[in-house]
Motif scaffolding. Structure first.
Motif, mmCIF file in Angstrom:
data_model
loop_
_atom_site.group_PDB
_atom_site.id
_atom_site.type_symbol
_atom_site.label_atom_id
_atom_site.label_comp_id
_atom_site.label_asym_id
_atom_site.label_seq_id
_atom_site.Cartn_x
_atom_site.Cartn_y
_atom_site.Cartn_z
ATOM 1 N N GLU A 11 -3.462 26.132 -3.993
ATOM 2 C CA GLU A 11 -2.355 26.242 -3.056
ATOM 3 C C GLU A 11 -2.852 26.353 -1.613
ATOM 4 O OE1 GLU A 11 0.498 29.807 -2.749
ATOM 5 O OE2 GLU A 11 1.427 28.460 -4.220
ATOM 6 N N ALA A 12 -3.901 27.129 -1.397
ATOM 7 C CA ALA A 12 -4.478 27.287 -0.060
ATOM 8 C C ALA A 12 -5.058 25.961 0.431
ATOM 9 C CB ALA A 12 -5.533 28.363 -0.059
ATOM 10 N N ALA A 13 -5.676 25.206 -0.470
ATOM 11 C CA ALA A 13 -6.260 23.919 -0.088
ATOM 12 C C ALA A 13 -5.179 22.915 0.301
ATOM 13 C CB ALA A 13 -7.106 23.370 -1.237
ATOM 14 N N THR A 14 -4.061 22.908 -0.411
ATOM 15 C CA THR A 14 -2.983 21.969 -0.074
ATOM 16 C C THR A 14 -2.270 22.383 1.211
ATOM 17 O OG1 THR A 14 -1.432 23.156 -1.509
ATOM 18 C CG2 THR A 14 -2.585 21.271 -2.468
ATOM 19 N N GLU A 15 -2.238 23.670 1.520
ATOM 20 C CA GLU A 15 -1.612 24.118 2.770
ATOM 21 C C GLU A 15 -2.459 23.722 3.965
ATOM 22 O OE1 GLU A 15 -0.903 28.304 2.532
ATOM 23 O OE2 GLU A 15 0.695 28.085 1.051
ATOM 24 N N LYS A 16 -3.785 23.701 3.801
ATOM 25 C CA LYS A 16 -4.687 23.328 4.897
ATOM 26 C C LYS A 16 -4.642 21.817 5.158
ATOM 27 C CE LYS A 16 -8.017 27.063 4.500
ATOM 28 N NZ LYS A 16 -9.406 27.419 4.201
#
Length: 143
Positions: free
Chosen positions: A137-142
């Motif tokens: 989730e953090a990777a897709t938000e970045k």
């Protein structure tokens, strides 16, 4: 030094769970069964834990920093979001269905209590899955 203190704290915590009955899933399930064979004794355990924790926080937070860490790690978020709701529901389901939550489950594993050989590995898989989902989730938000 911190390893010894952490070990002592863990042993005291585990001993408290055993003495209070929190490591006994039958006692926990009876506490949760308010419409049946209700056992209110764990309410006193919880009230005692709240009193000790509240007193401890008031005492410890007067210090400029913890003894074994450069700073305090206190929650900074206060909003109720999806991960909090899902995590709370999962915790409640596990506790309500099996009578275990993480601390007592690990303590009960040391006591060779029935059910822990299934619950603890499932809990660890769930923790790992949640960590992977948060990373994704953090990777897709970045991006």
């Amino acid at each position: 030094m911190s390893l010894v203190i952490n070990l002592a704290a863990g042993l005291i915590f585990g001993l408290g769970l055993v003495i209070s009955g929190m490591a006994n899933p039958v006692k926990v399930l009876n506490f949760l069964d308010v419409a049946g064979n209700w056992d209110p004794s764990l309410a006193f355990v919880m009230l005692g834990a709240i009193a000790v924790t509240a007193t401890g926080y008031r005492f410890v937070l007067r210090r400029p920093k913890p003894l074994l860490d450069p700073g305090f790690h206190l929650p900074v978020r206060s909003e109720v979001d999806r991960p909090l709701v899902i995590g709370s529901a999962t915790f409640g389901l596990g506790w309500g269905l099996l009578g275990f939550c993480p601390g007592p489950a690990i303590t009960s594993l040391g006591l060779a209590a029935s059910g822990t050989l299934v619950f603890v590995p499932a809990m660890l898989i769930g923790i790992a899955a949640a960590a992977l989902l948060r990373k994704r989730e953090a990777a897709t938000e970045k991006a």
